[in-house]
Design a protein around this motif. Structure first.
Motif, PDB file in Angstrom:
ATOM      1  N   TYR A 108       0.846  -1.200   0.000  1.00 15.85           N
ATOM      2  CA  TYR A 108       0.000   0.000   0.000  1.00 15.85           C
ATOM      3  C   TYR A 108       0.880   1.248   0.000  1.00 15.85           C
ATOM      4  CZ  TYR A 108      -4.273  -2.546   1.483  1.00 15.85           C
ATOM      5  OH  TYR A 108      -5.354  -3.363   1.565  1.00 15.85           O
ATOM      6  N   ALA A 109       0.368   2.307  -0.613  1.00 15.81           N
ATOM      7  CA  ALA A 109       1.069   3.587  -0.608  1.00 15.81           C
ATOM      8  C   ALA A 109       0.072   4.710  -0.821  1.00 15.81           C
ATOM      9  CB  ALA A 109       2.134   3.622  -1.694  1.00 15.81           C
ATOM     10  N   MET A 110       0.522   5.936  -0.616  1.00 18.08           N
ATOM     11  CA  MET A 110      -0.290   7.102  -0.934  1.00 18.08           C
ATOM     12  C   MET A 110      -0.215   7.344  -2.441  1.00 18.08           C
ATOM     13  SD  MET A 110      -1.132   7.577   2.106  1.00 18.08           S
ATOM     14  CE  MET A 110      -0.470   7.121   3.711  1.00 18.08           C
ATOM     15  N   ILE A 111      -1.338   7.682  -3.048  1.00 15.28           N
ATOM     16  CA  ILE A 111      -1.344   7.996  -4.478  1.00 15.28           C
ATOM     17  C   ILE A 111      -1.045   9.485  -4.646  1.00 15.28           C
ATOM     18  CG2 ILE A 111      -2.616   7.834  -6.642  1.00 15.28           C
ATOM     19  CD1 ILE A 111      -4.551   5.927  -5.294  1.00 15.28           C
ATOM     20  N   ASP A 123       8.717  14.940  -9.135  1.00 17.19           N
ATOM     21  CA  ASP A 123       9.771  14.412  -8.260  1.00 17.19           C
ATOM     22  C   ASP A 123       9.915  15.196  -6.962  1.00 17.19           C
ATOM     23  OD1 ASP A 123      10.270  12.472 -10.116  1.00 17.19           O
ATOM     24  OD2 ASP A 123      12.011  13.471 -11.014  1.00 17.19           O
ATOM     25  N   ASP A 124       9.776  16.543  -7.040  1.00 13.91           N
ATOM     26  CA  ASP A 124       9.929  17.363  -5.835  1.00 13.91           C
ATOM     27  C   ASP A 124       8.869  17.012  -4.791  1.00 13.91           C
ATOM     28  OD1 ASP A 124      12.041  18.608  -7.014  1.00 13.91           O
ATOM     29  OD2 ASP A 124      10.940  20.419  -7.582  1.00 13.91           O
ATOM     30  N   TYR A 125       7.653  16.878  -5.259  1.00 14.42           N
ATOM     31  CA  TYR A 125       6.548  16.571  -4.350  1.00 14.42           C
ATOM     32  C   TYR A 125       6.684  15.158  -3.793  1.00 14.42           C
ATOM     33  CZ  TYR A 125       1.697  15.981  -2.760  1.00 14.42           C
ATOM     34  OH  TYR A 125       0.551  15.739  -2.028  1.00 14.42           O
ATOM     35  N   ARG A 126       7.052  14.223  -4.658  1.00 12.74           N
ATOM     36  CA  ARG A 126       7.230  12.847  -4.191  1.00 12.74           C
ATOM     37  C   ARG A 126       8.340  12.786  -3.128  1.00 12.74           C
ATOM     38  NH1 ARG A 126       7.999   7.034  -7.237  1.00 12.74           N
ATOM     39  NH2 ARG A 126       8.648   5.975  -5.349  1.00 12.74           N
ATOM     40  N   ALA A 127       9.414  13.503  -3.352  1.00 19.07           N
ATOM     41  CA  ALA A 127      10.531  13.516  -2.396  1.00 19.07           C
ATOM     42  C   ALA A 127      10.067  14.079  -1.053  1.00 19.07           C
ATOM     43  CB  ALA A 127      11.693  14.335  -2.946  1.00 19.07           C
ATOM     44  N   PHE A 128       9.225  15.115  -1.095  1.00 21.40           N
ATOM     45  CA  PHE A 128       8.711  15.706   0.142  1.00 21.40           C
ATOM     46  C   PHE A 128       7.840  14.695   0.883  1.00 21.40           C
ATOM     47  CE2 PHE A 128       5.748  17.993   2.786  1.00 21.40           C
ATOM     48  CZ  PHE A 128       6.548  18.949   3.405  1.00 21.40           C
ATOM     49  N   VAL A 129       6.900  14.082   0.176  1.00 22.18           N
ATOM     50  CA  VAL A 129       5.994  13.092   0.786  1.00 22.18           C
ATOM     51  C   VAL A 129       6.787  11.925   1.360  1.00 22.18           C
ATOM     52  CG1 VAL A 129       4.191  11.391   0.270  1.00 22.18           C
ATOM     53  CG2 VAL A 129       3.975  13.732  -0.590  1.00 22.18           C
TER      54      VAL A 129
END
Length: 227
Positions: A207-210, A216-222
């Motif tokens: 499971y993960a957050m969609i 990439d910047d947002y994914r790295a933050f999350v």
């Protein structure tokens, strides 16, 4: 950077979280209608980190109801910034969206009434199986049913609550979902011992957050918050 999810959140001072109202224990409404759960806790922490990192003291955190049928489109079209529930990472979904680092591992099983003669999908010949269209669990169950040449009727359900109702009211003989979702749904019943989760797991799903694709910047933050 201009046009990214982070930029949109910062400029609008709004963080839109997609959630499910009956996916216990990940994402559901409490008795007052407020979103709670394991995934919701993680996303509230992401919201808190957005506030502190980007000095958004008045960040408006909005919870927007989603379903397995609508969640990918709502991420892809920018209606929500993140989906916080019980979504499995799949290659096909990567065509529309991206995922955070995994937050849980689940396995697909079925739930039946206590005392049922059904102990796995092998016992479902001539029976009715209920599940949520668009989920990896129902697709995997159908694939296994077809592979074993079983005669099983599929009864669609909009969410875990309706699947449970189908089982309770005798419209279905079994309900398919990830084991943790089945245990979560069962825990909301007046007598959980009336139902049992059976069979070997026929899929294993991280499971993960969609989150939005190609950001990439947002994914790295999350991922940083989750880590």
């Amino acid at each position: 950077p201009q046009g990214t999810t982070l930029q949109r959140i910062i400029s609008s001072d709004t963080f839109d979280i997609g959630y499910r109202d009956s996916s216990v224990p990940f994402s559901y409404d409490d008795s007052n209608g407020n979103p709670i759960g394991y995934s919701i806790d993680i996303c509230r922490q992401i919201a808190s980190s957005l506030k502190s990192t980007y000095h958004l003291a008045n960040l408006n955190v909005r919870f927007i109801p989603i379903t397995p049928q609508t969640r990918l489109a709502l991420i892809a079209n920018g209606t929500i910034d993140i989906a916080c529930e019980s979504a499995a990472i799949t290659l096909s979904r990567y065509q529309q969206v991206d995922f955070s680092t995994p937050v849980f591992i689940a396995g697909s099983k079925i739930m039946v009434k206590a005392g049922s003669s059904i102990h796995s999908l092998d016992d479902m010949n001539g029976k009715v199986l209920t599940g949520i269209p668009g989920t990896t669990k129902l697709r995997a169950a159908i694939a296994e049913i077809q592979q074993k040449h079983l005669n099983v009727q599929i009864l669609p359900a909009v969410d875990h609550a309706q699947a449970m109702l189908n089982l309770e009211q005798g419209r279905a003989d079994a309900s398919v979902a990830d084991d943790i979702d089945l245990y979560g749904t069962r825990s909301t019943l007046s007598d959980p011992n009336d139902y049992t989760i059976v069979g070997p797991s026929f899929t294993y799903d991280p499971y993960a957050m969609i989150i939005p694709k190609n950001d990439d910047d947002y994914r790295a933050f999350v991922d940083g918050v989750i880590s």
